[in-house]
Scaffold this motif. Structure first.
Motif, mmCIF file in Angstrom:
data_model
loop_
_atom_site.group_PDB
_atom_site.id
_atom_site.type_symbol
_atom_site.label_atom_id
_atom_site.label_comp_id
_atom_site.label_asym_id
_atom_site.label_seq_id
_atom_site.Cartn_x
_atom_site.Cartn_y
_atom_site.Cartn_z
ATOM 1 N N LYS A 174 16.947 -6.463 10.477
ATOM 2 C CA LYS A 174 15.694 -5.738 10.709
ATOM 3 C C LYS A 174 15.876 -4.247 10.453
ATOM 4 C CE LYS A 174 13.321 -8.834 13.896
ATOM 5 N NZ LYS A 174 12.721 -8.975 15.239
ATOM 6 N N ARG A 180 15.908 -3.664 6.837
ATOM 7 C CA ARG A 180 14.545 -3.825 6.316
ATOM 8 C C ARG A 180 13.729 -2.563 6.576
ATOM 9 N NH1 ARG A 180 12.378 -8.537 9.121
ATOM 10 N NH2 ARG A 180 13.756 -9.736 7.773
ATOM 11 N N HIS A 199 1.410 2.702 0.848
ATOM 12 C CA HIS A 199 1.584 2.870 2.280
ATOM 13 C C HIS A 199 2.027 4.283 2.635
ATOM 14 C CE1 HIS A 199 1.885 -1.611 2.139
ATOM 15 N NE2 HIS A 199 1.185 -1.471 3.248
ATOM 16 N N SER A 254 12.006 0.062 3.956
ATOM 17 C CA SER A 254 10.602 0.470 4.042
ATOM 18 C C SER A 254 10.473 1.981 3.940
ATOM 19 C CB SER A 254 9.993 -0.014 5.362
ATOM 20 O OG SER A 254 9.994 -1.430 5.434
ATOM 21 N N CYS A 286 2.073 -3.531 12.211
ATOM 22 C CA CYS A 286 3.357 -3.437 11.527
ATOM 23 C C CYS A 286 3.163 -3.387 10.020
ATOM 24 C CB CYS A 286 4.248 -4.631 11.893
ATOM 25 S SG CYS A 286 4.834 -4.584 13.594
ATOM 26 N N LEU A 287 4.075 -2.722 9.351
ATOM 27 C CA LEU A 287 3.995 -2.571 7.903
ATOM 28 C C LEU A 287 3.886 -3.905 7.200
ATOM 29 C CD1 LEU A 287 4.281 -0.918 5.266
ATOM 30 C CD2 LEU A 287 6.755 -1.076 5.543
ATOM 31 N N ARG A 288 4.653 -4.882 7.634
ATOM 32 C CA ARG A 288 4.665 -6.187 6.960
ATOM 33 C C ARG A 288 3.418 -7.004 7.260
ATOM 34 N NH1 ARG A 288 9.400 -9.450 8.444
ATOM 35 N NH2 ARG A 288 9.120 -10.537 6.468
ATOM 36 N N GLU A 289 2.534 -6.494 8.139
ATOM 37 C CA GLU A 289 1.292 -7.186 8.449
ATOM 38 C C GLU A 289 0.102 -6.541 7.773
ATOM 39 O OE1 GLU A 289 0.138 -10.431 9.407
ATOM 40 O OE2 GLU A 289 1.839 -10.010 10.721
ATOM 41 N N SER A 331 9.704 -3.047 10.191
ATOM 42 C CA SER A 331 10.510 -4.222 9.841
ATOM 43 C C SER A 331 9.885 -5.543 10.267
ATOM 44 C CB SER A 331 11.901 -4.117 10.482
ATOM 45 O OG SER A 331 11.832 -4.186 11.891
ATOM 46 N N GLU A 332 8.997 -5.523 11.265
ATOM 47 C CA GLU A 332 8.475 -6.767 11.821
ATOM 48 C C GLU A 332 7.075 -7.071 11.312
ATOM 49 O OE1 GLU A 332 8.635 -6.658 16.079
ATOM 50 O OE2 GLU A 332 10.830 -6.708 16.139
ATOM 51 N N ARG A 333 6.618 -8.282 11.628
ATOM 52 C CA ARG A 333 5.237 -8.674 11.404
ATOM 53 C C ARG A 333 4.497 -8.660 12.738
ATOM 54 N NH1 ARG A 333 4.063 -10.659 6.518
ATOM 55 N NH2 ARG A 333 5.724 -11.453 5.191
#
Length: 326
Positions: free
Chosen positions: A212, A215, A94, A219, A72-75, A194-196
């Motif tokens: 989400k 978010r 990114h 992104s 995930c993007l947030r990770e 949107s998630e981790r």
């Protein structure tokens, strides 16, 4: 009004470092910094494997760092760069690809049904034997028509699994117990942005909250490079310009040069079309992609803003060539 535009241009960061593209008028506002690694958030089944193959070749020739990961993007973070010391000190941008959501879900099913996971396993993880049609699919005597009927019937069973609503089942989905060791198709693109998590292609919260979705939209707006699977050729021209600062000659609508042969990777999966699906099956898919359909619509608008900006800055038309008189 002119003062507002001037202040926007003065204080807005360049699109290459996550700002708006609408007012870009200079090459320097679009091209990525030469020392900035590009982190590709690889949403499965969006042409990401093909894109990664081309980008590794481009960065090998041009220099710099390209990293691809199905997380995930947030990770995304420096853990993936641990064996790339030349990338560690630079701030990365990114990149990602989006895909039309109905065809995205169909592609996920076909990958789970036919990819080498079903025979060899990937990292020791096999698609579950309970995956719809798995045992029958191994019958080499099936005719092409019999196999197609099996696949379409299995697709319905697979979708029914994810459309279940019992409390126990929702909890099982949350922890990935019923995704057959393969993709979870529910709003996957929204989840990735949107998630981790390191395994968000397999598991998901069964509820996509408005927070989400917003978010994920943010992104899409901020990501340095945004491609569309359905506009792969234009996407490659765009990223080439952002990385190198120039468009390859074949991108120009007025050029007689042909694009290179793209290494499109099918993973040994048969090709089906949405036209092969019944209206009932399409409705089952639509139930699972309510947020992704909205996100894709938003992403398409953002994609064409970026195309327009590059064509404006370079004065080269490389999309919609029919209207350019090519």
């Amino acid at each position: 009004m002119l003062l507002v535009v001037f202040l926007h241009l003065l204080f807005t960061r360049s699109p290459g470092v996550n700002a708006s593209w609408e007012y870009a008028t200079r090459k320097s506002e679009i091209v990525l910094p030469p020392d900035s690694p590009l982190w590709f958030v690889h949403i499965p089944k969006t042409a990401g494997t093909s894109f990664s193959s081309e980008m590794r070749n481009l960065f090998m020739r041009w220099g710099g760092c390209f990293v691809s990961a199905e997380v995930c993007l947030r990770e995304s973070g420096n853990w993936q760069l641990a064996n790339r010391p030349e990338c560690m000190q630079a701030q990365f941008n990114h990149a990602t690809f989006l895909r039309e959501p109905r065809s995205h879900v169909l592609s996920q099913f076909m990958q789970c049904a036919y990819n080498k996971w079903t025979k060899e396993g990937t990292n020791g993880s096999f698609v579950a034997e309970t995956f719809p049609g798995q045992k029958q699919r191994s019958n080499g005597d099936l005719s092409k028509e019999e196999r197609k009927k099996l696949d379409l019937r299995s697709l319905d069973q697979w979708l029914d699994r994810f459309n279940a609503t019992s409390d126990t089942y929702v909890q099982d989905l949350l922890f990935g117990r019923h995704s057959y060791n393969c993709y979870h198709p529910g709003d996957m693109q929204t989840r990735f942005l949107s998630e981790r998590g390191y395994d968000c292609k397999y598991t998901s919260s069964p509820i996509m909250s408005k927070q989400k979705f917003e978010r994920a939209k943010s992104s899409v707006k901020r990501i340095a490079f945004l491609g569309l699977k359905e506009e792969y050729e234009a996407s490659m021209c765009m990223v080439h310009f952002q990385v190198t600062g120039f468009l390859p000659p074949y991108c120009d609508c007025l050029s007689e040069k042909s694009p290179p042969e793209r290494p499109f990777i099918r993973h040994g999966v048969p090709k089906y079309h949405l036209e092969d699906l019944s209206e009932d099956t399409l409705q089952k898919i639509d139930y699972l992609i309510q947020q992704d359909r909205k996100l894709y619509g938003f992403g398409k608008k953002e994609f064409w803003k970026r195309i327009d900006a590059i064509e404006r800055v370079t004065t080269v038309r490389f999309t919609r060539c029919e209207s350019a008189g090519a």
